[in-house]
Design a protein around this motif. Structure first.
Motif, PDB file in Angstrom:
ATOM      1  N   LEU A   1       0.839  -1.192   0.000  1.00  0.00           N
ATOM      2  CA  LEU A   1       0.000   0.000   0.000  1.00  0.00           C
ATOM      3  C   LEU A   1       0.877   1.247   0.000  1.00  0.00           C
ATOM      4  CD1 LEU A   1      -2.488  -1.149   2.770  1.00  0.00           C
ATOM      5  CD2 LEU A   1      -2.942  -1.120   0.320  1.00  0.00           C
ATOM      6  N   GLN A   2       0.518   2.217  -0.849  1.00  0.00           N
ATOM      7  CA  GLN A   2       1.302   3.444  -0.932  1.00  0.00           C
ATOM      8  C   GLN A   2       0.396   4.621  -1.284  1.00  0.00           C
ATOM      9  OE1 GLN A   2       4.546   3.926  -0.251  1.00  0.00           O
ATOM     10  NE2 GLN A   2       4.479   6.107  -0.770  1.00  0.00           N
ATOM     11  N   GLY A   3       0.551   5.723  -0.560  1.00  0.00           N
ATOM     12  CA  GLY A   3      -0.218   6.921  -0.839  1.00  0.00           C
ATOM     13  C   GLY A   3       0.468   7.815  -1.857  1.00  0.00           C
ATOM     14  N   THR A   4      -0.314   8.438  -2.722  1.00  0.00           N
ATOM     15  CA  THR A   4       0.266   9.309  -3.755  1.00  0.00           C
ATOM     16  C   THR A   4       0.840  10.589  -3.171  1.00  0.00           C
ATOM     17  OG1 THR A   4      -1.903  10.324  -4.149  1.00  0.00           O
ATOM     18  CG2 THR A   4      -1.299   8.459  -5.544  1.00  0.00           C
ATOM     19  N   GLU A   5       0.355  10.990  -1.984  1.00  0.00           N
ATOM     20  CA  GLU A   5       0.801  12.249  -1.377  1.00  0.00           C
ATOM     21  C   GLU A   5       1.788  12.022  -0.240  1.00  0.00           C
ATOM     22  OE1 GLU A   5      -0.257  14.954  -3.025  1.00  0.00           O
ATOM     23  OE2 GLU A   5      -1.252  13.443  -4.270  1.00  0.00           O
ATOM     24  N   ASP A   6       2.400  10.864  -0.184  1.00  0.00           N
ATOM     25  CA  ASP A   6       3.369  10.555   0.873  1.00  0.00           C
ATOM     26  C   ASP A   6       4.654  11.339   0.630  1.00  0.00           C
ATOM     27  OD1 ASP A   6       5.061   9.434   2.782  1.00  0.00           O
ATOM     28  OD2 ASP A   6       4.230   7.425   2.529  1.00  0.00           O
ATOM     29  N   THR A   7       5.001  12.224   1.567  1.00  0.00           N
ATOM     30  CA  THR A   7       6.228  13.016   1.442  1.00  0.00           C
ATOM     31  C   THR A   7       7.365  12.443   2.273  1.00  0.00           C
ATOM     32  OG1 THR A   7       5.479  14.500   3.222  1.00  0.00           O
ATOM     33  CG2 THR A   7       4.964  15.142   0.954  1.00  0.00           C
ATOM     34  N   LEU A   8       7.076  11.483   3.138  1.00  0.00           N
ATOM     35  CA  LEU A   8       8.133  10.835   3.934  1.00  0.00           C
ATOM     36  C   LEU A   8       8.775   9.695   3.148  1.00  0.00           C
ATOM     37  CD1 LEU A   8       6.518  10.774   7.497  1.00  0.00           C
ATOM     38  CD2 LEU A   8       8.329  12.273   6.642  1.00  0.00           C
ATOM     39  N   VAL A   9       7.942   8.794   2.662  1.00  0.00           N
ATOM     40  CA  VAL A   9       8.417   7.749   1.745  1.00  0.00           C
ATOM     41  C   VAL A   9       7.750   8.031   0.403  1.00  0.00           C
ATOM     42  CG1 VAL A   9       8.520   5.281   1.233  1.00  0.00           C
ATOM     43  CG2 VAL A   9       8.697   6.063   3.600  1.00  0.00           C
ATOM     44  N   THR A  10       8.475   8.737  -0.446  1.00  0.00           N
ATOM     45  CA  THR A  10       7.910   9.110  -1.741  1.00  0.00           C
ATOM     46  C   THR A  10       7.776   7.877  -2.629  1.00  0.00           C
ATOM     47  OG1 THR A  10      10.115   9.629  -2.584  1.00  0.00           O
ATOM     48  CG2 THR A  10       8.861  11.438  -1.614  1.00  0.00           C
ATOM     49  N   LEU A  11       6.971   8.009  -3.667  1.00  0.00           N
ATOM     50  CA  LEU A  11       6.693   6.856  -4.529  1.00  0.00           C
ATOM     51  C   LEU A  11       7.967   6.256  -5.113  1.00  0.00           C
ATOM     52  CD1 LEU A  11       4.498   5.077  -5.745  1.00  0.00           C
ATOM     53  CD2 LEU A  11       4.325   6.682  -7.653  1.00  0.00           C
ATOM     54  N   ASP A  12       8.926   7.096  -5.501  1.00  0.00           N
ATOM     55  CA  ASP A  12      10.145   6.560  -6.110  1.00  0.00           C
ATOM     56  C   ASP A  12      11.022   5.827  -5.104  1.00  0.00           C
ATOM     57  OD1 ASP A  12      10.645   9.074  -4.918  1.00  0.00           O
ATOM     58  OD2 ASP A  12      12.546   9.229  -5.973  1.00  0.00           O
ATOM     59  N   GLN A  13      10.888   6.133  -3.803  1.00  0.00           N
ATOM     60  CA  GLN A  13      11.651   5.434  -2.766  1.00  0.00           C
ATOM     61  C   GLN A  13      10.889   4.241  -2.195  1.00  0.00           C
ATOM     62  OE1 GLN A  13      14.748   5.960  -1.817  1.00  0.00           O
ATOM     63  NE2 GLN A  13      15.050   7.728  -3.148  1.00  0.00           N
ATOM     64  N   SER A  14       9.622   4.134  -2.530  1.00  0.00           N
ATOM     65  CA  SER A  14       8.756   3.125  -1.923  1.00  0.00           C
ATOM     66  C   SER A  14       8.901   1.756  -2.582  1.00  0.00           C
ATOM     67  CB  SER A  14       7.290   3.567  -2.020  1.00  0.00           C
ATOM     68  OG  SER A  14       6.839   3.481  -3.365  1.00  0.00           O
ATOM     69  N   ILE A  15       8.393   0.755  -1.893  1.00  0.00           N
ATOM     70  CA  ILE A  15       8.336  -0.599  -2.466  1.00  0.00           C
ATOM     71  C   ILE A  15       7.437  -0.582  -3.698  1.00  0.00           C
ATOM     72  CG2 ILE A  15       7.741  -3.012  -2.024  1.00  0.00           C
ATOM     73  CD1 ILE A  15       8.073  -2.416   0.986  1.00  0.00           C
ATOM     74  N   ALA A  16       6.309   0.133  -3.591  1.00  0.00           N
ATOM     75  CA  ALA A  16       5.367   0.197  -4.706  1.00  0.00           C
ATOM     76  C   ALA A  16       5.999   0.812  -5.943  1.00  0.00           C
ATOM     77  CB  ALA A  16       4.136   1.003  -4.297  1.00  0.00           C
ATOM     78  N   GLY A  17       6.952   1.720  -5.737  1.00  0.00           N
ATOM     79  CA  GLY A  17       7.600   2.386  -6.855  1.00  0.00           C
ATOM     80  C   GLY A  17       8.586   1.518  -7.611  1.00  0.00           C
ATOM     81  N   GLN A  18       8.835   0.314  -7.087  1.00  0.00           N
ATOM     82  CA  GLN A  18       9.784  -0.612  -7.733  1.00  0.00           C
ATOM     83  C   GLN A  18       9.052  -1.713  -8.496  1.00  0.00           C
ATOM     84  OE1 GLN A  18      12.889   0.602  -7.229  1.00  0.00           O
ATOM     85  NE2 GLN A  18      11.779   2.075  -5.941  1.00  0.00           N
ATOM     86  N   ARG A  19       7.852  -1.401  -8.945  1.00  0.00           N
ATOM     87  CA  ARG A  19       6.993  -2.404  -9.588  1.00  0.00           C
ATOM     88  C   ARG A  19       7.715  -3.196 -10.686  1.00  0.00           C
ATOM     89  NH1 ARG A  19       1.234  -2.430 -10.260  1.00  0.00           N
ATOM     90  NH2 ARG A  19       1.147  -0.304  -9.414  1.00  0.00           N
TER      91      ARG A  19
END
Length: 367
Positions: free
Chosen positions: A263-281
């Protein structure tokens, strides 16, 4: 050639070799000292950012177990690396029968503790699951003088699973790993090791790789120049966490091939999408990984919209007080602020996201 000419040449050649050797030695010593002092400086900066202890909450708006009539808990304690005691609880519902075949192991976020997640834990117990939640090293009711770093949540989780595997009753259960942020990274990264007892994993707002995450946050405060320290930070992380410092969440998911909900929020500024697990699709090869991007949500994707709005409003009020009193808010003003603060409203859960999580867990266990 006269003998004295040969002697002079011999001396000169010897001197040249000796000079080269001395220069090489001094260069090696200089580089070693430079590396040592650079590593010392890196460690000072690293510890200034992360090397603190997170003590139990004393704020009047802190979440407390005694707010929940719906749950009961049993204390647990086990040892982690360095013989440090980690403490926590096994939570269950008073009204909803909880499965004795399954155990959800909950890993909290950095700068937080397990009690910060009691509304989420209640949601899981009300869905029929017992939850094993503990405070990591240097946090809350656990031992340790300070946090040990971004990789260390995986170390603590490894020891938690070891404790469970050696427990006479808990060892018989199937395990669901569940984590938020730092804990979400751990829940996936620990799967780089073999854990056949783990049936599924839920990662909420987790980052993929500690070093990249740390450098990304450092750039925000110190600028692009801080990237030059990355090799030294990597060494320091390895000194603290060993092989765990090299783990990534994606590698764990791919290694395990078990069901995972990311799960990942689009407005997450702490763990941004590019740093997130979801961003490594594109790097995830495990076909059983389900990625859900939650539009409009930040680091707390489980919070209801009204809870997010309420927390933002309260934060603005508090910041205005800080500004008005130059950072030194009088006690009577603090008391009034906290007396009007509605903890329940600030922690209201988004039912749609909750249903998504519980539905995933139920499905993973059924298959």
């Amino acid at each position: 050639m006269p003998y004295y000419t040969l002697l002079i040449n011999l001396i000169m050649n010897t001197s040249k070799k000796h000079t080269v050797g001395v220069i090489s030695l001094f260069t090696l010593v200089f580089l070693t000292l430079a590396l040592f002092f650079s590593l010392c400086l890196t460690s000072i900066i690293y510890e200034a950012i992360l090397g603190r202890r997170i003590n139990s909450r004393t704020e009047q708006n802190a979440v407390s177990f005694y707010m929940f009539d719906s749950m009961t808990r049993l204390p647990v304690s086990f040892k982690t690396k360095g013989n440090v005691s980690l403490n926590g609880y096994i939570y269950s519902s008073k009204s909803t029968p909880c499965s004795k075949d399954t155990l959800i192991v909950f890993s909290h976020g950095i700068m937080c503790m397990e009690s910060d997640y009691l509304f989420e834990i209640e949601m899981l117990t009300q869905s029929g699951y017992e939850v094993f939640a503990y405070d990591c090293t240097g946090t809350g009711i656990s031992g340790g003088k300070k946090l040990m770093g971004l990789s260390y949540s995986t170390v603590d989780l490894e020891y938690a699973l070891k404790y469970i595997s050696q427990h006479s009753e808990l060892s018989k259960r199937e395990i669901i790993l569940y984590g938020h942020s730092w804990g979400a990274f751990a829940a996936a990264a620990v799967l780089n090791n073999s854990h056949p007892e783990v049936r599924a994993v839920v990662c909420r707002s987790g980052f993929n790789e500690p070093l990249s995450m740390l450098m990304s946050q450092s750039v925000k405060y110190a600028g692009e120049g801080v990237k030059i320290t990355q090799p030294l930070v990597s060494i320091y992380e390895w000194l603290k966490s060993g092989a765990y410092s090299q783990y990534t969440a994606v590698d764990g998911l791919n290694n395990s091939q078990i069901p995972a909900l990311i799960l990942q929020g689009t407005e997450d500024t702490l763990v941004t999408l590019d740093q997130s697990i979801a961003g490594q699709r594109e790097h995830i090869t495990n076909p059983r990984v389900q990625i859900e991007i939650i539009e409009g949500k930040g680091h707390g994707v489980l919070l209801a919209d009204e809870a997010i709005q309420y927390k933002n409003e309260q934060e603005e009020i508090y910041n205005n007080l800080l500004s008005e009193y130059s950072g030194n808010i009088p006690q009577n003003e603090l008391d009034e602020y906290y007396s009007e603060y509605d903890v329940y409203k600030s922690q209201k859960i988004d039912n749609d996201v909750a249903d998504l999580i519980v539905g995933f867990i139920n499905s993973a266990l059924a298959n």
